[in-house]
Scaffold this motif. Structure first.
Motif, PDB file in Angstrom:
ATOM      1  N   THR A  36       0.864  -1.180   0.000  1.00  0.00           N
ATOM      2  CA  THR A  36       0.000   0.000   0.000  1.00  0.00           C
ATOM      3  C   THR A  36       0.899   1.229   0.000  1.00  0.00           C
ATOM      4  N   THR A  54       0.751   5.658   0.507  1.00  0.00           N
ATOM      5  CA  THR A  54       0.100   6.947   0.719  1.00  0.00           C
ATOM      6  C   THR A  54       1.109   8.040   0.398  1.00  0.00           C
ATOM      7  N   THR A  75      -4.944   0.288  -3.538  1.00  0.00           N
ATOM      8  CA  THR A  75      -3.686   0.118  -2.799  1.00  0.00           C
ATOM      9  C   THR A  75      -2.865   1.401  -2.673  1.00  0.00           C
ATOM     10  N   ARG A  76      -3.287   2.472  -3.297  1.00  0.00           N
ATOM     11  CA  ARG A  76      -2.536   3.726  -3.192  1.00  0.00           C
ATOM     12  C   ARG A  76      -3.490   4.903  -3.166  1.00  0.00           C
TER      13      ARG A  76
END
Length: 222
Positions: free
Chosen positions: A11, A13, A32-33
């Protein structure tokens, strides 16, 4: 917001203070992002919750030593006990380049890209300044002193004039950059991390001045 890094990790961010930057270059959120607007000095994550943190040149665009220490503190707060951080540096050499040598290198074809030349010019302009700080307007001024004839630069290097002209974006900028030597940055980071290292990032143009700063074992201060 570096698009090439968006797919790293299970993942991801991404954090940036500019909504325009997020809208302009982030490749889009997925399962996932995601990208969030936030302050690097007050990262929007709980303490000791992050496995890995990456940054590309971020220590050069935030200001001087006080700002770097504040960012190291923010990173140490959010990394978990086994977490790691990697930040690519733009680091000046311990001995400043002579502008005449940089000019000669460029005109002889010894600089691979215009962007490499831009950083070389910037590092000559920051030498002697407190904390290696240079307003980006000063980078443009130094470039114009070193290369007053852009047609000559274009002809000798093969770089098209619009590429050379990208440096004019600095003309009215209020941004301030800093190009501290790697050894100085390591010393600052060691106050916040028990394991600090420098790793090569490859053999591309200027790679020797763009090593990866690695950070592990955060020292808790709260």
């Amino acid at each position: 917001m570096t698009p090439e890094l968006a797919g790293l990790g299970a993942t991801m961010t991404a954090v940036d203070e500019s909504a325009d930057m997020i809208a302009g270059i982030w490749p889009g959120d997925t399962d996932t992002r995601k990208a969030v607007r936030g302050d690097w000095f007050d990262l929007p994550f709980p303490g000791a919750s992050i496995d890995a943190l990456i940054g590309d040149g971020c220590l050069s665009v935030i200001g001087g030593a006080d700002a770097r220490r504040a960012l190291f503190s923010a990173i140490a707060r959010v990394l978990n006990a086994d977490g790691r951080a990697g930040i690519r540096l733009y680091a000046s050499p311990e001995t400043r380049d002579d502008p005449k040598d940089v000019r000669a290198l460029a005109l002889s074809g010894g600089v691979s890209t215009f962007h490499e030349l831009k950083w070389r010019v910037a590092m000559t302009a920051s030498g002697g300044a407190p904390d290696y700080i240079i307003p980006v307007t000063g980078i443009l001024e130094q470039f114009d002193r070193m290369f007053p004839d852009r047609d000559e630069l274009s002809a000798r290097t093969g770089w098209e004039l619009p590429v050379v002209g990208t440096i004019d974006v600095y003309r009215n900028s209020s941004a301030i950059y800093s190009f501290a030597p790697a050894a100085a940055i390591v010393e600052e980071a060691e106050a916040y991390f028990g394991d600090v290292g420098i790793v090569s990032t490859g053999t591309y143009g200027l790679a020797e001045r763009c090593p990866l700063l690695t950070l592990r074992s955060p020292r808790r201060r709260d």
